[in-house]
Design a protein around this motif. Structure first.
Motif, short mmCIF file in Angstrom:
data_model
loop_
_atom_site.label_atom_id
_atom_site.label_comp_id
_atom_site.label_asym_id
_atom_site.label_seq_id
_atom_site.Cartn_x
_atom_site.Cartn_y
_atom_site.Cartn_z
N VAL A 551 0.85 -1.20 0.00
CA VAL A 551 0.00 0.00 0.00
C VAL A 551 0.88 1.24 0.00
CG1 VAL A 551 -1.90 1.20 1.14
CG2 VAL A 551 -1.69 -1.30 1.37
N TYR A 552 0.78 2.03 -1.05
CA TYR A 552 1.57 3.26 -1.16
C TYR A 552 0.73 4.43 -0.65
CZ TYR A 552 4.48 6.95 -3.23
OH TYR A 552 5.28 8.04 -3.42
N ARG A 553 1.28 5.13 0.32
CA ARG A 553 0.56 6.27 0.91
C ARG A 553 1.09 7.57 0.34
NH1 ARG A 553 1.81 9.00 5.88
NH2 ARG A 553 0.09 10.33 6.54
N ILE A 554 0.20 8.35 -0.26
CA ILE A 554 0.56 9.66 -0.82
C ILE A 554 0.30 10.71 0.25
CG2 ILE A 554 0.09 11.33 -2.64
CD1 ILE A 554 -0.83 8.97 -4.39
N GLU A 555 1.36 11.35 0.71
CA GLU A 555 1.24 12.26 1.86
C GLU A 555 0.48 13.53 1.51
OE1 GLU A 555 4.83 12.23 4.76
OE2 GLU A 555 5.65 12.06 2.74
N GLU A 556 0.80 14.14 0.36
CA GLU A 556 0.24 15.44 0.03
C GLU A 556 -1.19 15.31 -0.49
OE1 GLU A 556 4.34 15.96 0.57
OE2 GLU A 556 3.36 14.60 -0.83
N GLY A 605 -5.53 -0.29 -11.95
CA GLY A 605 -5.61 -1.51 -11.16
C GLY A 605 -5.23 -1.34 -9.71
N LEU A 606 -5.34 -0.12 -9.18
CA LEU A 606 -4.98 0.16 -7.80
C LEU A 606 -6.24 0.39 -6.96
CD1 LEU A 606 -2.12 2.67 -8.64
CD2 LEU A 606 -1.77 0.45 -7.53
N SER A 607 -6.35 -0.33 -5.85
CA SER A 607 -7.43 -0.05 -4.91
C SER A 607 -7.13 1.27 -4.20
CB SER A 607 -7.54 -1.18 -3.88
OG SER A 607 -7.83 -2.41 -4.50
N VAL A 608 -8.18 1.97 -3.78
CA VAL A 608 -8.00 3.30 -3.19
C VAL A 608 -8.62 3.33 -1.79
CG1 VAL A 608 -8.42 5.76 -3.42
CG2 VAL A 608 -8.08 4.36 -5.47
N TYR A 609 -7.77 3.61 -0.82
CA TYR A 609 -8.23 3.82 0.55
C TYR A 609 -8.06 5.30 0.89
CZ TYR A 609 -7.28 -1.21 0.49
OH TYR A 609 -7.24 -2.54 0.14
N VAL A 610 -8.98 5.83 1.69
CA VAL A 610 -8.96 7.26 2.00
C VAL A 610 -8.83 7.45 3.51
CG1 VAL A 610 -10.27 9.42 1.88
CG2 VAL A 610 -10.29 7.84 -0.06
N GLU A 611 -8.02 8.43 3.91
CA GLU A 611 -7.84 8.75 5.32
C GLU A 611 -7.97 10.25 5.55
OE1 GLU A 611 -3.88 7.66 6.57
OE2 GLU A 611 -2.96 9.23 5.36
N ALA A 639 -17.78 8.50 -4.52
CA ALA A 639 -16.44 8.41 -5.12
C ALA A 639 -15.98 6.97 -5.33
CB ALA A 639 -15.43 9.15 -4.23
N ASN A 640 -16.75 6.01 -4.85
CA ASN A 640 -16.48 4.59 -5.11
C ASN A 640 -15.11 4.15 -4.59
OD1 ASN A 640 -17.21 2.04 -6.13
ND2 ASN A 640 -16.09 2.40 -8.04
N ILE A 641 -14.78 4.57 -3.37
CA ILE A 641 -13.49 4.19 -2.79
C ILE A 641 -13.57 2.75 -2.28
CG2 ILE A 641 -12.97 6.57 -2.20
CD1 ILE A 641 -13.61 5.89 0.72
N SER A 642 -12.40 2.16 -2.05
CA SER A 642 -12.33 0.75 -1.63
C SER A 642 -12.38 0.59 -0.12
CB SER A 642 -11.04 0.11 -2.16
OG SER A 642 -10.93 0.28 -3.56
N GLY A 643 -11.95 1.61 0.60
CA GLY A 643 -11.92 1.47 2.05
C GLY A 643 -11.69 2.80 2.73
N VAL A 644 -11.98 2.82 4.04
CA VAL A 644 -11.78 4.02 4.85
C VAL A 644 -10.80 3.69 5.96
CG1 VAL A 644 -14.05 4.98 4.37
CG2 VAL A 644 -13.78 3.46 6.32
N ILE A 645 -9.98 4.66 6.30
CA ILE A 645 -9.07 4.56 7.44
C ILE A 645 -9.61 5.51 8.49
CG2 ILE A 645 -6.70 4.89 8.22
CD1 ILE A 645 -5.79 4.21 5.38
N THR A 646 -10.00 4.96 9.62
CA THR A 646 -10.80 5.74 10.56
C THR A 646 -10.36 5.56 12.00
OG1 THR A 646 -13.05 5.98 11.45
CG2 THR A 646 -12.49 3.83 10.53
#
Length: 751
Positions: A551-556, A605-611, A639-646
């Motif tokens: 899982v690659y986390r994009i900081e900005e 082909g990348l799943s997207v998680y949002v935080e 937005a059809n995201i794959s998961g939430v970080i909560t």
């Protein structure tokens, strides 16, 4: 008094179309309710949708009917003008809810209100024609003022002409109007001949007793409103607390009572719930319906509710012992969804949407992050994946903690380890005591501390357990997860690896691989392992583990991503974590639009998680109505995201099971329309445009490999001196690149 068509924006038109679905979907959710009649509780919109728009404005009333249950009741606090016209306004004085102080300067008066000298601009001093120059404003200053001075005062007839499903008139100050030679009784009886009044309430028993025989009680329900228990009701000279024990008397002139929340669920001095009283069951036994007031999404709730308004509503309508008959809310969308979508919903209900609920330091909104208590709560709340941000001690023990700086989440500042303070700008700006400066046994001597990211708003998290719980090693964390059948996997986050290897001689990635192997996670039949990092070099260390999700986390915050960058990411990662603002950018806390970041990532082909999702209302855009469930729904359905970080897994886990997702969406489950609310803001009140976020490019992503671990480096002379910049840290350069790009764009926009 106003042209309602002028307020019918495209957003309202969309909601109107969706409201056609509501009748079908809401009727499909049958439940056995413990109300007096057995019917579901009624949602009463106080002043319309007054949590967002000015109280009792036309737009507030319209918005309430379009975003609530189909039988929503509109609440109007009736005041009388100098010429005897009934208007809807939240108080006798207009200075806190209109522009009257600016329009009618020096026309304020001093009157006695319930025996208390009160100064202000009173409705009784102005005719309806004079008030046509006055516009409504938001009376609660913590709410958005963007809709102020756009909507005129509404008469009761204006609201009735909207043909609402139900109309509730509240008469708060009959005695005051009588003192000013205005008869509220005559006005109400006259109005009753022209308008259907479904509910009529008052805190003055004498007023209700004077009209009870003039109303058809099959059409209009009279409701006695309770004030605080120690306040004296004027016509009986008894306190409201005393009257709450005499329902036989109240039944002679009313069919229901309206009480503050605390009459049912009192709070102790620390803002925690006490056991519920018997007032609901007592009233029901007397044949009285029970309606409850003081529901606000944007006012701090009892700590028991974890800042989640849905949890609070469920406590009143679906607690297994009783249900109130109606709730009075400034945000009617929330009780509407609670009643139709979440009531009677067991923890084993089938998920209605494919969504991964990933904890953020465990349930760190309820307990100190990364402790046994936080992880146990996350599991109990229904998280699919629990996370461990790996830090490493001086003696090489990997453990879970949300920050490499012990100041952030432990009691180290009050310990004897203050002489371990350092300044290492490559890791964190400012002074810090880093985890690698203490041995594991020394860290165990510290206590964890709950984070309070919104303390400046006086929103604290579960203070009773502020320093509770135990730290876990990575090995302990993995054992806990492995023995929990409800979990689908674990997420392990690794940061600062290059520095730890090269400058501290601590090969954190090798340590993690070793612990995972010993814990049995190399077995393909074991739970899913997710490895997260902002550094591609870290993820490359794990690419041989075919059963791991990288899982690659994009900081900005980003507005877009170049295809070259996405191709590079796909070369070392299976999924990506992005910020909320990278999906829905904001302008002055309003959603200003939607990016194409999610679909572009998914197209590669990348799943997207949002935080990071939090329950506190200040963490959410105005478009989400101070309701964390509305926010989650907008990211999932919109937005059809794959998961939430909560930080609050319960809210997200409950959301994915809600029954309204299994059918046509009712209006209260329609995702927010980015930019929709901004269409309702007058041009002069629009927030200024904010500079765009940067675009992710290939140089932002590319990195060299991690430095190899050979031997521990010599100690830095002086211990607390600033460490020199290490080599092999191109990610820092990437951060600087993004920051410089943002500055460049800002400068260009200003030219």
């Amino acid at each position: 008094m106003c042209n309602l068509r002028s307020f019918f924006t495209p957003l309202l038109a969309v909601l109107l179309l969706q409201s056609l679905v509501v009748v079908v979907s809401a009727q499909g959710s049958a439940s056995t309710w413990q109300t007096l009649t057995g019917n579901r509780p009624v949602v009463i919109a106080r002043g319309g949708f007054s949590g967002l728009f000015p109280d009792s404005s036309s737009v507030a009333f319209q918005f309430a009917t379009l975003t609530s249950l189909p039988d929503v009741v509109l609440w109007c606090d009736v005041q009388l003008t100098k010429d005897g016209v009934g208007i809807c306004a939240p108080d006798l004085r207009l200075d806190n809810s209109t522009s009257i102080a600016q329009v009618m300067k020096n026309k304020d008066k001093l009157y006695l209100v319930n025996g208390i000298p009160t100064r202000g601009w009173f409705t009784v001093d102005f005719t309806l024609n004079e008030l046509s120059l006055v516009f409504l404003t938001q009376g609660i200053y913590s709410r958005s003022p963007s809709f102020d001075n756009s909507y005129p005062i509404q008469t009761v007839e204006d609201v009735a002409n909207l043909k609402p499903p139900g109309l509730w008139l509240n008469i708060q100050h009959d005695a005051f109007f009588t003192q000013h030679n205005l008869s509220m009784r005559s006005y109400v009886l006259s109005l009753y001949r022209r308008v259907v009044i479904n509910h009529l309430s008052s805190p003055e028993a004498g007023f209700l007793r004077s009209i009870v025989k003039r109303f058809n009680l099959n059409i209009t329900k009279l409701v006695f409103r309770f004030l605080e228990p120690n306040v004296i009701e004027p016509s009986t000279n008894e306190t409201y607390g005393s009257l709450s024990k005499n329902f036989t008397f109240i039944k002679t002139f009313a069919s229901g009572i309206l009480i503050p929340k605390s009459y049912i669920w009192p709070l102790d001095a620390s803002n925690y719930l006490q056991p519920h009283t018997s007032i609901v069951s007592d009233a029901h036994k007397a044949g009285l319906e029970v309606f409850v007031s003081e529901f606000y999404n944007d006012v701090p709730l009892s700590y028991n509710y974890s800042y989640d308004p849905v949890t609070e509503y469920l406590r009143f309508v679906d607690n297994g012992e009783f249900s109130v008959d109606g709730v009075l809310s400034d945000f009617p969308v929330t009780p509407s969804a609670t009643i139709d979508c979440f009531s009677g919903l067991g923890k084993n209900a089938t998920p209605q949407v494919n969504l991964s609920v990933i904890s953020k330091n465990g349930a760190s909104g309820d307990y100190p992050g990364c402790t046994d208590l936080a992880y146990q709560k996350a599991i109990l709340d229904g998280a699919d994946v629990i996370d461990c941000p790996v830090q490493i001690s001086k003696d090489g023990i990997p453990f879970c903690l949300g920050s490499i700086n012990l100041y952030d989440s432990t009691t180290v500042a009050q310990s004897s380890y203050s002489n371990r303070e350092q300044n290492i700008p490559q890791i964190k700006a400012g002074r810090a005591i880093f985890t690698f400066s203490l041995t594991w046994s020394e860290i165990q001597n510290l206590s964890p501390v709950i984070t309070n990211p919104y303390s400046k708003y006086e929103l604290l998290r579960n203070p009773k357990f502020r320093i509770s719980g135990k730290f876990l090693t990575l090995s302990d964390f993995l054992a806990l997860a492995k023995n929990t059948s409800s979990l689908s996997g674990v997420l392990i986050s690794i940061e600062n690896a290059a520095y730890l290897i090269q400058q501290e001689g601590l090969p954190v990635t090798d340590k993690v691989l070793d612990v995972l192997s010993k814990a049995g996670y190399d077995d393909p039949t074991s739970k899913k392992v997710m490895i997260e990092s902002t550094n591609s070099s870290v993820l490359m260390k794990f690419r041989d583990k075919n059963n791991y999700e990288l899982v690659y986390r994009i900081e900005e915050d980003i507005q877009d991503a170049q295809d070259a960058a996405l191709k590079d990411i796909k070369g070392f990662a299976n999924s990506v974590v992005i910020s909320k603002a990278s999906v829905f950018p904001e302008s002055s806390s309003f959603l200003s639009g939607v990016t194409n970041v999610v679909p572009k990532l998914q197209s590669h082909g990348l799943s997207v998680y949002v935080e990071t999702f939090s329950n506190e209302f200040v963490s959410q855009a105005w478009d989400f109505f101070s309701d964390s469930t509305v926010e989650i729904n907008s990211y999932v359905m919109g937005a059809n995201i794959s998961g939430v970080i909560t930080e609050f897994p319960l809210t997200s886990a409950r959301y994915k099971r809600n029954r309204c997702l299994g059918k046509e969406l009712p209006s209260y489950m329609i995702p927010a329309q980015p930019g929709g609310l901004m269409q309702l803001i007058s041009l002069f009140a629009l927030p200024p445009a904010e500079p765009p976020n940067p675009v992710l490019t290939a140089p932002d992503v590319k990195e060299g490999p991690l430095p190899s671990h050979t031997a521990s480096p010599p100690p830095v002379p002086g211990g607390g001196a600033t460490a020199g910049a290490p080599n092999g840290l191109p990610k820092i350069g990437a951060c600087i690149f993004l920051s410089n790009l943002a500055m460049l764009i800002t400068i260009l926009l200003l030219l």
